[in-house]
Design a protein around this motif. Structure first.
Motif, PDB file in Angstrom:
ATOM      1  N   UNK A 158     -10.177   7.286  -0.684  1.00 51.99           N
ATOM      2  CA  UNK A 158     -10.618   8.381  -1.550  1.00 51.99           C
ATOM      3  C   UNK A 158      -9.692   9.584  -1.407  1.00 51.99           C
ATOM      4  N   UNK A 159      -9.813  10.506  -2.343  1.00 51.62           N
ATOM      5  CA  UNK A 159      -8.995  11.715  -2.325  1.00 51.62           C
ATOM      6  C   UNK A 159      -9.424  12.611  -1.158  1.00 51.62           C
ATOM      7  N   UNK A 160      -8.523  12.926  -0.218  1.00 51.68           N
ATOM      8  CA  UNK A 160      -8.909  13.786   0.913  1.00 51.68           C
ATOM      9  C   UNK A 160      -9.455  15.138   0.468  1.00 51.68           C
ATOM     10  N   UNK A 161      -8.948  15.662  -0.644  1.00 52.77           N
ATOM     11  CA  UNK A 161      -9.390  16.977  -1.106  1.00 52.77           C
ATOM     12  C   UNK A 161     -10.828  16.966  -1.609  1.00 52.77           C
ATOM     13  N   UNK A 501      -0.656  -0.794  -0.378  1.00 56.22           N
ATOM     14  CA  UNK A 501      -1.288   0.512  -0.215  1.00 56.22           C
ATOM     15  C   UNK A 501      -0.879   1.445  -1.345  1.00 56.22           C
ATOM     16  N   UNK A 502       0.388   1.417  -1.710  1.00 58.45           N
ATOM     17  CA  UNK A 502       0.858   2.234  -2.831  1.00 58.45           C
ATOM     18  C   UNK A 502       0.201   1.798  -4.134  1.00 58.45           C
ATOM     19  N   UNK A 503       0.103   0.493  -4.342  1.00 61.85           N
ATOM     20  CA  UNK A 503      -0.538  -0.010  -5.559  1.00 61.85           C
ATOM     21  C   UNK A 503      -1.995   0.427  -5.621  1.00 61.85           C
ATOM     22  N   UNK A 504      -2.685   0.376  -4.495  1.00 58.16           N
ATOM     23  CA  UNK A 504      -4.090   0.784  -4.460  1.00 58.16           C
ATOM     24  C   UNK A 504      -4.244   2.245  -4.862  1.00 58.16           C
ATOM     25  N   UNK A 577      -1.027  11.824  -7.332  1.00 56.04           N
ATOM     26  CA  UNK A 577      -1.382  11.291  -6.015  1.00 56.04           C
ATOM     27  C   UNK A 577      -1.430  12.412  -4.988  1.00 56.04           C
ATOM     28  N   UNK A 578      -2.286  12.247  -4.001  1.00 54.75           N
ATOM     29  CA  UNK A 578      -2.461  13.270  -2.978  1.00 54.75           C
ATOM     30  C   UNK A 578      -2.319  12.640  -1.592  1.00 54.75           C
ATOM     31  N   UNK A 579      -2.496  13.469  -0.566  1.00 53.44           N
ATOM     32  CA  UNK A 579      -2.481  12.960   0.805  1.00 53.44           C
ATOM     33  C   UNK A 579      -1.134  12.375   1.181  1.00 53.44           C
ATOM     34  N   UNK A 580      -1.175  11.283   1.933  1.00 53.72           N
ATOM     35  CA  UNK A 580       0.072  10.703   2.441  1.00 53.72           C
ATOM     36  C   UNK A 580       0.864   9.959   1.373  1.00 53.72           C
TER      37      UNK A 580
END
Length: 755
Positions: A158-161, A501-504, A577-580
């Motif tokens: 999920x989005x960390x924000x 992970x990128x695709x997800x 995209x956010x986070x890492x």
């Protein structure tokens, strides 16, 4: 993964009256329903994580007992069975499974679940480890702010924000992005997903699906009851699949691996040097040979950690891990896939510096197509470690052995035909890739009424590389009406590969931006892998062959209107995209835009040049501006990229266009007889007034100008002074360095400066 069930999320009553037989019976039914749900989820997780995404090599289940089943009736008690998996992306996934018939999960319900624990450790304590992620899998939905934690797969984040603020009181150790809920996963949906995996991706015949499901269930029960090690491992799952006539696309190649004639020489070279670069044409088995070398190294040194390096992370990733224990770094076709930001360096430049330091505890196995390596100008620097693998290394009976192993792995009814076709096939085909294409199509069986001679002729035609492009186009035409192919092509064109992970992360964003694309992309990639158009020997997904890439490009040309819309949706997803994944997303978006513009320029007879949506262009401009000012970034590649894709609103991109205009690509910085670009006085005033312009120009002068092959006209310095006045100290420093020999004598020096 912890497995748990309960009839509803309301807390049990404190009434101490004796329960009726009916209540006891209802509780038993609820517990059994929950237990059945646990089994279903564990089987789906094992199939998905171990075989399809290859994110883990094992899934651990902690066995349950009768007391645990009684505890299941307590709605917030942690689960008795805790499936856990260490994922290739570097974190441990702990899942808890809750089957319930009550209302959707509120934040209060979820908080109670995390805090509660009498017989077992409260779920929240799993998150004390910063490398652990927690996933609640449930058939119920979520409500309120808890919906911000919803995901649709085991690995989606999920989005960390959007993390619910109230949960920070319970989870105090940076839980953002590490806590998720897969809600609405009913038994019916699980069964549909499992059957889709078994039938569509693992190719188990319909007549044997029921028997395969029963086998999976009996093996799950055995592990859950503690009658053996509570672990699912990949090889055990594959054995069940093969027992019932199915196969895993990548596993078939790995299992059929036969050492090419120069394999022992490769092994000797690797052991002596501590590093090897396997080169050769596409389709000659470089990846399989590399994986076999890695396995040999692991057998010799059981504690050796084999790390599959993501080329996008840059060479510095190997230095970060160098003191973490004995390590073997495995790297596929890294050229050009490193990040342009954060001081990352070119693999072409750094591999020749890294490989001399190879030793027993710090080894390297690298593969590269010979043509790609030449294009990257990496051959000379890596000559000492390079060995070629080509079709000639399979001419002494090796292809026959591969054929026999592949024949033994296909469905029994097709084995007699494979045996009958063997002589003609081996006379016609030359590489492991062609054999793989042959057996992939053979596994589909003959068409209705097709005689054997026609079947064989068709299989041979399909196995030749020249036919691959047409096969791919035909396949995509049948399965893609919404632009899925364009999204896959965009990611591949930008980076050469992507990982799960990128695709997800992309899929999660696409579900909001373009719901049909988001809903179907992950499954489409799975099916493309099963069809052998994409390959995934590990977590990284690539095109299986250059002809497949050509097939995708041809299909995009035929469907450009749809493809253009899908590429814009992809860009919107990447820049959001956010986070890492934020940095990867922005740079990938910039590269996708560059490839889309270049691709569309070849279609201008029928279509306009690709037009990116405004919001994506703004985000890409901002990334370009930041990157060009970053002193650690790769300036020249960024100048080229910004010149190609930056808008006129981006002053740093305007500076990039001024610097690179007229530059000979692949040669010196400027073509012979360079003349300053023609821009208006108003343009110069606007660019000069921006404080970022002199920063970029001065860095260019100090670091790159002295390396040019060309000769600059007398207009160069005055025109440059109009963009960034006061550069005399930078020019003097360059001249001093040239004269004092601080630049290597081998550095080509051209360029005559007129002050």
């Amino acid at each position: 993964m912890s497995l748990d069930s309960h009839p509803a999320k309301a807390m049990p009553s404190n009434n101490t009256a004796t329960k009726s037989n009916a209540s006891s019976s209802a509780g038993a039914v609820a517990a059994l329903a929950g237990y059945d749900y646990q089994l279903n989820v564990s089987e789906l997780a094992a199939l998905r994580l171990l075989l399809i995404t290859k994110s883990a090599t094992s899934l651990t289940l902690e066995p349950a007992n009768e007391e645990d089943l009684e505890a299941d009736l307590e709605p917030f008690e942690p689960s008795p069975v805790v499936p856990k998996a260490s994922l290739a992306s570097g974190y441990k996934l702990v899942m808890q499974v809750k089957f319930c018939s009550g209302d959707p999960w509120s934040v209060a319900d979820f908080t109670s679940l995390l805090n509660h624990g009498k017989k077992r450790r409260p779920a929240k304590h799993h998150l004390d480890d910063p490398d652990t992620h927690f996933l609640l899998v449930t058939n119920a939905d979520a409500t309120g702010v808890t919906r911000d934690l919803l995901v649709s797969d085991f690995e989606e984040k999920p989005d960390p924000a959007s993390f619910p603020p109230s949960l920070r009181q319970t989870l105090t150790r940076t839980p953002e992005g590490r806590v998720a809920i897969w809600g609405g996963l009913t038994n019916e949906l699980i069964e549909f997903k499992i059957r889709e995996i078994l039938s569509d991706l693992l190719r188990i015949p319909h007549s044997r699906l029921k028997a395969c499901r029963e086998k999976l269930r009996s093996e799950s029960l055995r592990r859950m009851r503690g009658k053996g090690p509570g672990v699912w491992i990949r090889d055990e799952l594959l054995a069940i699949v093969r027992e019932h006539g199915g196969f895993l696309a990548s596993a078939a190649e790995l299992d059929a691996f036969v050492e090419p004639s120069n394999f022992e020489a490769m092994l000797s070279h690797f052991r002596k040097q501590g590093a090897i670069v396997i080169t050769g044409p596409s389709g000659t088995g470089k990846t399989l040979a590399a994986l076999a070398l890695c396995e040999r190294a692991r057998l010799v040194a059981p504690g050796l950690d084999v790390v599959t390096v993501n080329p996008a992370e840059g060479p510095s990733v190997t230095r970060r891990l160098v003191n973490s224990g004995p390590t073997l770094f495995y790297l596929e076709d890294p050229w050009g896939q490193y990040s342009l930001r954060s001081g990352s360096e070119s693999w072409t430049e750094q591999l020749p510096k890294l490989l001399p330091g190879a030793r027993a505890g710090n080894q390297y196995v690298v593969t590269s197509r010979a043509d790609v390596m030449r294009e990257a100008e990496a051959e000379r620097g890596l000559k000492l470690w390079s060995m070629e693998l080509n079709a000639d290394h399979y001419s002494d009976g090796q292809l026959g052995k591969i054929y026999e192993r592949r024949m033994a792995a296909i469905a029994t009814p097709l084995q007699p035909k494979a045996l009958e076709f063997k002589r003609e096939v081996l006379a016609a085909l030359e590489t492991p890739l062609e054999l793989d294409l042959f057996f992939t199509n053979l596994s589909e069986g003959p068409e209705a009424g097709e005689p054997d001679y026609a079947f064989l002729s068709r299989l041979l035609d399909l196995a030749h590389r020249d036919a691959v492009e047409g096969v791919v186009v035909k396949y995509l035409k049948a399965v893609d009406q919404i632009g899925l192919s364009a999204v896959v092509w965009g990611l591949m064109a930008a980076r050469g590969h992507f990982d799960r992970e990128q695709l997800s992360a992309v899929v999660r964003r696409l579900r909001r931006i373009d719901p049909p694309l988001g809903a179907q992309l992950d499954g489409a990639v799975d099916r493309m892998i099963a069809a052998r158009h994409l390959r995934q020997p590990n977590r990284k997904v690539t095109f299986s062959h250059t002809s497949v890439r050509a097939g995708f490009a041809t299909f995009l040309k035929k469907t450009w209107s749809c493809s253009e819309n899908a590429l814009n949706a992809l860009l919107s997803a990447l820049v959001s995209l956010t986070g890492d994944q934020r940095d990867w997303g922005l740079e990938t978006a910039a590269r996708v835009l560059s490839k889309a513009l270049s691709f569309s320029e070849d279609l201008t007879d029928s279509y306009d040049v690709f037009v990116v949506d405004h919001a994506s262009q703004v985000a890409i401009d901002e990334w370009l501006d930041e990157s060009l000012l970053d002193p650690r970034s790769e300036l020249m590649p960024l100048l080229e990229l910004a010149a190609d894709i930056g808008s006129v609103d981006s002053i740093p991109s305007e500076v990039a266009r001024w610097i690179t205009k007229g530059r000979r690509r692949g040669g010196g910085f400027f073509i012979d007889g360079w003349a300053p670009p023609t821009f208006s006085d108003k343009w110069y005033d606007r660019v000069c007034a921006d404080p970022r312009s002199p920063v970029i120009v001065e860095r260019f002068v100090r670091k790159y100008l002295s390396q040019d092959f060309g000769e600059y006209s007398r207009h160069f310095v005055p025109q440059l002074d109009r963009i960034a006045p006061g550069l005399a100290p930078a020019f003097i420093e360059v001249a001093h360095n040239l004269c004092s020999g601080l630049i290597s004598p081998d550095t080509p020096i051209g360029g005559k400066y007129t002050y």
